[in-house]
Design an enzyme around this catalytic site. Structure first.
Site, PDB file in Angstrom:
ATOM      1  N   ARG A 197       0.828  -1.206   0.000  1.00  0.00           N
ATOM      2  CA  ARG A 197       0.000   0.000   0.000  1.00  0.00           C
ATOM      3  C   ARG A 197       0.869   1.265   0.000  1.00  0.00           C
ATOM      4  O   ARG A 197       0.407   2.327  -0.370  1.00  0.00           O
ATOM      5  CB  ARG A 197      -0.982   0.014   1.169  1.00  0.00           C
ATOM      6  CG  ARG A 197      -0.354   0.275   2.505  1.00  0.00           C
ATOM      7  CD  ARG A 197      -1.293  -0.007   3.642  1.00  0.00           C
ATOM      8  NE  ARG A 197      -2.356   0.977   3.781  1.00  0.00           N
ATOM      9  CZ  ARG A 197      -2.213   2.200   4.288  1.00  0.00           C
ATOM     10  NH1 ARG A 197      -1.031   2.630   4.670  1.00  0.00           N
ATOM     11  NH2 ARG A 197      -3.246   3.010   4.403  1.00  0.00           N
ATOM     12  N   TYR A 232      -0.906 -12.482   3.870  1.00  0.00           N
ATOM     13  CA  TYR A 232      -2.314 -12.643   4.226  1.00  0.00           C
ATOM     14  C   TYR A 232      -2.733 -14.098   4.390  1.00  0.00           C
ATOM     15  O   TYR A 232      -3.804 -14.386   4.905  1.00  0.00           O
ATOM     16  CB  TYR A 232      -3.211 -11.916   3.203  1.00  0.00           C
ATOM     17  CG  TYR A 232      -3.519 -10.502   3.622  1.00  0.00           C
ATOM     18  CD1 TYR A 232      -2.507  -9.560   3.766  1.00  0.00           C
ATOM     19  CD2 TYR A 232      -4.824 -10.106   3.906  1.00  0.00           C
ATOM     20  CE1 TYR A 232      -2.782  -8.276   4.182  1.00  0.00           C
ATOM     21  CE2 TYR A 232      -5.109  -8.806   4.319  1.00  0.00           C
ATOM     22  CZ  TYR A 232      -4.097  -7.906   4.455  1.00  0.00           C
ATOM     23  OH  TYR A 232      -4.362  -6.632   4.877  1.00  0.00           O
TER      24      TYR A 232
ATOM     25  N   GLY B 103      -5.683  -5.750  -0.627  1.00  0.00           N
ATOM     26  CA  GLY B 103      -4.564  -5.375   0.255  1.00  0.00           C
ATOM     27  C   GLY B 103      -5.004  -4.607   1.481  1.00  0.00           C
ATOM     28  O   GLY B 103      -6.180  -4.590   1.841  1.00  0.00           O
ATOM     29  N   CYS B 104      -4.025  -3.982   2.158  1.00  0.00           N
ATOM     30  CA  CYS B 104      -4.288  -3.251   3.403  1.00  0.00           C
ATOM     31  C   CYS B 104      -4.886  -1.876   3.112  1.00  0.00           C
ATOM     32  O   CYS B 104      -4.349  -0.859   3.545  1.00  0.00           O
ATOM     33  CB  CYS B 104      -3.010  -3.074   4.216  1.00  0.00           C
ATOM     34  SG  CYS B 104      -2.319  -4.603   4.811  1.00  0.00           S
ATOM     35  N   VAL B 105      -5.944  -1.835   2.364  1.00  0.00           N
ATOM     36  CA  VAL B 105      -6.639  -0.560   2.154  1.00  0.00           C
ATOM     37  C   VAL B 105      -8.140  -0.814   2.206  1.00  0.00           C
ATOM     38  O   VAL B 105      -8.572  -1.926   1.969  1.00  0.00           O
ATOM     39  CB  VAL B 105      -6.316   0.110   0.786  1.00  0.00           C
ATOM     40  CG1 VAL B 105      -4.907   0.611   0.763  1.00  0.00           C
ATOM     41  CG2 VAL B 105      -6.602  -0.818  -0.349  1.00  0.00           C
TER      42      VAL B 105
END
Lengths: 439, 105
Positions: A197, A232, B103-105
């Site tokens: 990110r 993950y 993802g991490c969003v």
């Protein structure tokens, strides 16, 4: 939800069979139903309903275990509370283990008899993963990592272009054309990693860390092939996929011949690689693995970078990521860094190993299915932040950062969310600044 | 699946509020989603960011890197976070009608 078949049941039970040993036996047989775990859970606190008591999660995994692996459970299941693995059980397992748990481990800490509740949640998730019941959105994130090398599917070209752009910005900021962001360089001391990110949407933390490395005169590189610190599959429970992702990082460290693997500010990334990977890869590391939090503290302690707290005047509070602090024991480093880099630091309550989860852990950020619950539990964090009267929330975890950005907007907190690298970079005094001050 | 209702219009969205069908998107839909995030009136810079994201997604099937957004719009990185407080993903991509990035969003 897809129908259960005999083949699937066998796959799920195989996970329990594989795990059978003193650890599993201890934890499936020890819950005394005291209920102390209830109050420790963010879900239960927001909605005091029996469904959200962590012991329920222990119970569902234990009762399936009893049904298939204990004599009394096999023959008199109705007397032992043993449960058959059927569609209803699966549906409940998915909601309890994926949908109602951030794997923050706070219940572990409060358990009166020391049941490793989080371990049972992971074991249950591993069963569901083998049977094909990982929530689609979570599996998509794992698939992206496996198929493209990073969990956001960033192409190498896009990645390199972004790093080159950040390098130009860095040179402009520090007024030195020799400030670089090295890519794929072999034989450097450090291979640094990122959460995808950062290059995709939030690169200020990369710029910050590059500035720190520049100020410290560090020998470092980024890999363009394997830079993704996340895993993950640790959340989905799929062991093979988790192994594959961790093995790639090990291989890349060896290929680049670096001495230290520095993990970006990412709670589960740190846990899944530094502390869990040696278990599921069944081998220790032949190199050092540390977090950037420890590295930043080391730079300050050893005087490799100069920092001035006067440069960060705002009131700063700290959110301790569960995986890093409660599970990993990284507790003092972040406080040391803040004590040296900000003028006004205030703790939130509770803090440290007893801190409340932000709500985004356990893969929750990727699972849209449970978004409403996730944003409801984040109200607890919003209250904690509001009480500190801070205007900046620092946290060494990109996953927490994203959850806190949403919490900030949803609960109108009007704060800024920053990584530790950003705070350190803002406090850095570069050598040329010193000279200017002296002259 | 969920329903998002803004000023009387109803949209099918995923749990995170991203449009289930990105093809029902138009300027009016964008303005409404922005309103639900507290951006009462989209200015020129908001539109510039949203249109770059939309065009990129239509051509390549994914959201652009924030570098692309900055370089094509000429807007500085820090200003993008001010324009869209939820950030480029949950903020700007959602207004642009894209599915939620992984993802991490």
């Amino acid at each position: 939800m897809e129908k259960l078949t005999d083949e699937k049941i066998q796959k799920g039970l195989e996970v329990l069979r594989r795990e059978v040993g003193s650890k599993l036996l201890t934890h499936v047989n020890s819950c005394v139903h005291c209920g102390l775990c209830a109050e420790s859970c963010v879900y239960y606190n927001v909605e005091p309903n029996e469904h959200f008591v962590p012991a329920k999660k222990v119970d569902i995994v234990s009762s399936v275990y009893r049904r298939y692996y204990s004599t009394t459970g096999k023959f008199i299941p109705w007397l032992t509370g043993a449960r058959k693995l059927d569609d209803a059980t699966i549906e409940e397992m998915v909601d309890l283990l994926y949908g109602s748990c951030t794997m923050c481990g706070r219940c572990n800490k409060h358990c009166s008899v020391g049941v490793d509740i989080e371990y049972l949640v992971r074991t249950g998730r591993a069963m569901l993963a083998e049977m094909g019941y990982v929530p689609e959105t979570l599996q998509k994130t794992v698939d992206a990592a496996i198929n493209t090398g990073n969990n956001m599917g960033i192409s190498t070209e896009d990645f390199v272009d972004t790093l080159k752009w950040l390098e130009e910005e860095l040179q402009f900021e520090v007024e030195d054309d020799n400030a670089i962001i090295p890519l794929d360089e072999k034989g450097k001391d450090i291979m640094y990693t990122l959460n995808p990110r950062e290059p995709k949407f939030f690169p200020l933390s990369i710029s910050a860390m590059a500035k720190v490395f520049y100020a410290a005169g560090e020998s470092w590189t980024l890999s363009t092939k394997m830079y993704d610190v996340t895993n993950y599959a640790y959340f989905s429970g799929n062991l093979e996929e988790g192994q594959l992702i961790a093995q790639r990082m090990v291989d890349e460290m060896k290929s680049l011949k670096a001495n230290r693997c520095i993990l970006a500010e990412c709670g589960h990334g740190t846990r899944s690689f530094r502390w869990e990977a040696p278990n599921y890869l069944e081998q220790g590391f032949s190199f050092e693995v540390e977090t950037s939090v420890e590295l930043l503290a080391e730079y300050i302690r050893e005087g490799r970078i100069k920092v001035d707290p006067e440069k960060n005047q705002e009131i700063v509070t700290l959110h301790d990521p569960c995986n890093l602090t409660r599970s990993g024991g990284i507790l003092e480093e972040q406080r040391y860094i803040l004590s040296k880099c900000v003028k006004n630091f205030v703790e939130m309550t509770p803090k440290g190993t007893d801190n409340l989860c932000c709500g985004g852990g356990g893969g929750q950020l990727s699972m849209s299915e449970y978004n409403e619950r996730r944003m409801r539990i984040s109200g607890l964090k919003a209250d904690q932040i509001r009480k500190t009267e801070a205007s900046v929330v620092a946290t060494p975890c990109h996953n927490c950062v994203d959850q806190l950005i949403q919490t900030n907007a949803a609960y109108k907190l009007n704060v800024k969310i920053k990584t530790l690298a950003e705070i350190v970079a803002d406090a850095i005094v570069l050598d040329n600044e010193n000279e200017e001050n002296i002259s | 699946m969920a329903i998002l209702e803004i000023e009387g219009r109803k949209f099918d969205v995923d749990g995170d509020g991203f449009l289930s069908d990105p093809y029902i998107w138009d300027d009016d839909v964008a303005s409404l989603i922005a309103k639900s995030d507290g951006i009462d009136s989209m200015n020129e810079k908001h539109w510039s960011i949203v249109n770059i994201i939309r065009k990129h997604w239509e051509e390549k099937g994914m959201a652009p890197m924030v570098r692309t957004i900055c370089q094509e719009s000429g807007i500085r990185l820090r200003e993008i976070y001010e324009l869209f407080p939820l950030g480029p993903a949950r903020g700007a991509c959602r207004v642009a009608g894209l599915p939620k990035p992984d993802g991490c969003v």
